[in-house]
Each structure stands twice: as structure tokens, then as C-alpha cells.
Enzyme design. Sequence first.
Site, PDB file in Angstrom:
ATOM      1  N   GLY A  66       0.832  -1.190   0.000  1.00  0.00           N
ATOM      2  CA  GLY A  66       0.000   0.000   0.000  1.00  0.00           C
ATOM      3  C   GLY A  66       0.874   1.251   0.000  1.00  0.00           C
ATOM      4  O   GLY A  66       2.033   1.214   0.430  1.00  0.00           O
ATOM      5  N   GLY A 114      -0.148  -4.743   0.872  1.00  0.00           N
ATOM      6  CA  GLY A 114      -1.421  -4.597   0.176  1.00  0.00           C
ATOM      7  C   GLY A 114      -1.562  -5.492  -1.028  1.00  0.00           C
ATOM      8  O   GLY A 114      -2.670  -5.892  -1.390  1.00  0.00           O
ATOM      9  N   GLU A 137       5.609  -5.222   7.731  1.00  0.00           N
ATOM     10  CA  GLU A 137       4.977  -4.085   8.410  1.00  0.00           C
ATOM     11  C   GLU A 137       5.571  -3.740   9.771  1.00  0.00           C
ATOM     12  O   GLU A 137       5.528  -2.584  10.195  1.00  0.00           O
ATOM     13  CB  GLU A 137       3.466  -4.329   8.547  1.00  0.00           C
ATOM     14  CG  GLU A 137       2.693  -4.217   7.254  1.00  0.00           C
ATOM     15  CD  GLU A 137       2.780  -5.466   6.386  1.00  0.00           C
ATOM     16  OE1 GLU A 137       2.288  -5.438   5.248  1.00  0.00           O
ATOM     17  OE2 GLU A 137       3.355  -6.483   6.847  1.00  0.00           O
ATOM     18  N   ASP A 145      -1.314  -6.487   8.053  1.00  0.00           N
ATOM     19  CA  ASP A 145      -2.759  -6.279   7.944  1.00  0.00           C
ATOM     20  C   ASP A 145      -3.306  -6.951   6.689  1.00  0.00           C
ATOM     21  O   ASP A 145      -2.847  -8.026   6.329  1.00  0.00           O
ATOM     22  CB  ASP A 145      -3.077  -4.776   7.985  1.00  0.00           C
ATOM     23  CG  ASP A 145      -2.441  -3.981   6.849  1.00  0.00           C
ATOM     24  OD1 ASP A 145      -1.507  -4.486   6.207  1.00  0.00           O
ATOM     25  OD2 ASP A 145      -2.893  -2.835   6.602  1.00  0.00           O
TER      26      ASP A 145
END
Length: 351
Positions: A66, A114, A137, A145
Site C-alpha cells: 500500500g 497490500g 509491516e 494487515d
Amino acid sequence: MSSGGDDVILESVNNIGIITLNRPKALNAVNLSMVQKILPTLQEWENTQSFVLIKGAGDKAFCAGGDVRAVVEAGQKGEKLGHQFFRTEYTMNGLIGNYRIPYVALIDGIVMGGGVGLSVHGHYRICTERSLFAMPETQIGLFPDVGGSYFLPRLPGRLGYYLALTGHRLKGADIQKAGIATHYVDSRNMAHLTDELIRCKNHETIREVLDKFSVIDEKPFSLKQHQVKIDSYFAAHTMEELYFRLSEDDSEWSRKTLKTLDGMSPTSMKITLRLLQLGAQANLLECLQMEYRMAVACLANHDFYEGVRALLIDKDKNPKWNPATLEEVSSDIVANHFMKLPDSEELRHKL
């Protein structure tokens, strides 16, 4: 028919929905604009197309994650882009994981963060020798996530815990051997594979084509020699216990693993371990709701901004974490990341 603008191309060919992530210079990193186009399109296509195929433009990346730099820079100005981005992205991840028609992801090249969320929850994930997987992350003060709390604890043994906490990278056929990809294909055949896939109509014909192009890599899984230690040490209930187990083992691998963990946000490591423990007992939609609460907490705290600054903005690779040590990350700090949001702010899935 095609639409979507420059950053993502959305088209229907032979009644097949094709998504092309189209930011090759940014390694197809996904941003708010892209997820706001992809989500409603996926919702529409579920009722109108035979199946969905997603791929990345260029030959370097499917999707390198992301666009967290944009999220951080907006957050520093007091803007809510991060809340919009994570809410839309996680809603999209939940839809993919419960999709009623076949969903095929061609994860050729880099697939991180992502990009994992756009692929791993689908029915078919095809990697090549050029594929590179990671969930890094904890290195930027966040947590794995996009449904990481669901799929990572379900990998063999404690492999998912190891990948989540260390950000370790898997390459090529190892991605399939770990259970993240479903098929392994030679990158030279990807164009032919794509051509044959867009003539398919259902799960049966898709499987036939994928089986035709799949190759078997005879080399053992790269982490096989460490799997017993991974399964033992990363079964620790706390990060302090994990550190103790690693420090008791004076092997080169344990020393390297400790050095890697020392570079991560202490808060991120603690909330990640708790996230995986809870995610192992929850379904995907419950996991994503939990992750959204955590994302909101991270957007309000120090380490996410500092991690992105150190790694992606200033690039000094010298983050100043706060709290700076595991011992200073109290149980209250961890618990605050999992607190329910006001009803109007919770992530609600409408499938």
C-alpha cells in the site's frame, strides 16, 4: 469495455473481469484512488462476469504494498486519508475472501503488504521464479494487515508468526511451498497462461489450464532446515519469551533472527503477536474488523509515522521507536490497539 483511469485498468474480456494494477514505476503500490475503483467494480463483477483475473503492469511487481507514504503524509496534516484507505482496502480484502466467482491472481514479481491482500484471499494465486513475498509491516511501525491475521496463523506450524514478526522474504517456488501461492509457473509462460485463462469460464477449466502450466520445483523449502526451531521458538506466548528462547540458542540463525527483531518497532511486534493469536480463532471478516481497529490506533500513535519516515521518506533507516523497548510496551498499550471503535466508525462488511 475498459475504465479506471491510469492507476488501475478495469476491463471485461470474454465476460471475464480483468484488473491491471498500473503504477509500474511505483511497483504497482495500491493507493486510495485504486481501491476506490476496484471495490465497486468487484462488487458489480461478482454478478456479471464468469471470473476475475488480477495482475500487475510491468515485469517487476504484482504489487509492492500500500502507498503508506501518502497515508503518513496526509496524517501529518491532520487529514483522514488513512482511515478511508484502510477501511476501503479491508472491505475489498473481505470481499475477495468471500467471492462467489473464481478469483485468479498472477503474482509475478514483488508481492508485499497490500499486494498480498489483493491476492492471498482469492481462489488461485500463481507465482513465478521472479516472485518475492514479504509482510514487512513491523519494520514501519504497523502490523501485517490486509487479512494477515487470518492467513498467517494458518500457514504450516509457526511459519506465519515468523514471517509476520521478522518480515522474512520468500522467493519463487518457496511462496507456493509455504502455502501462500497455489501454483508455480515459469515467468516465460505467463503471457501464454494469461491467453488461455481468458478463454476459461469456470473453476474446472481454470484448474485445467493452471495444472497444464504448473511446474514442480524439486528444491527443498528454503526454511526447512530451520522449521523445527521456528515452530518451537515462535510458539512463545509473549515477545519476551520468544527473545529468551532465541537467545538460549547460540546458533547463527538465532543471532540473525534476534538482530532482525531488534530493528522492528517493539509495539508493532507485541500487537502483531497478539493479533495472530486472536486471528487464529477468528474468521476473515472478524480479523479484518480487528485489523481496522488496530489501524486506527496506529494512525493515532507515533511508531507508524516514524517507521515510514525512517524507511521511505528520509531513508536514514534509523527509526526512534517510542516506547523504545519491549519492556516499556505495557499490556495497556497493547490492549488499546484492540479496543472497539464507536459503532459509526467500526468496519462493517456487507457481503
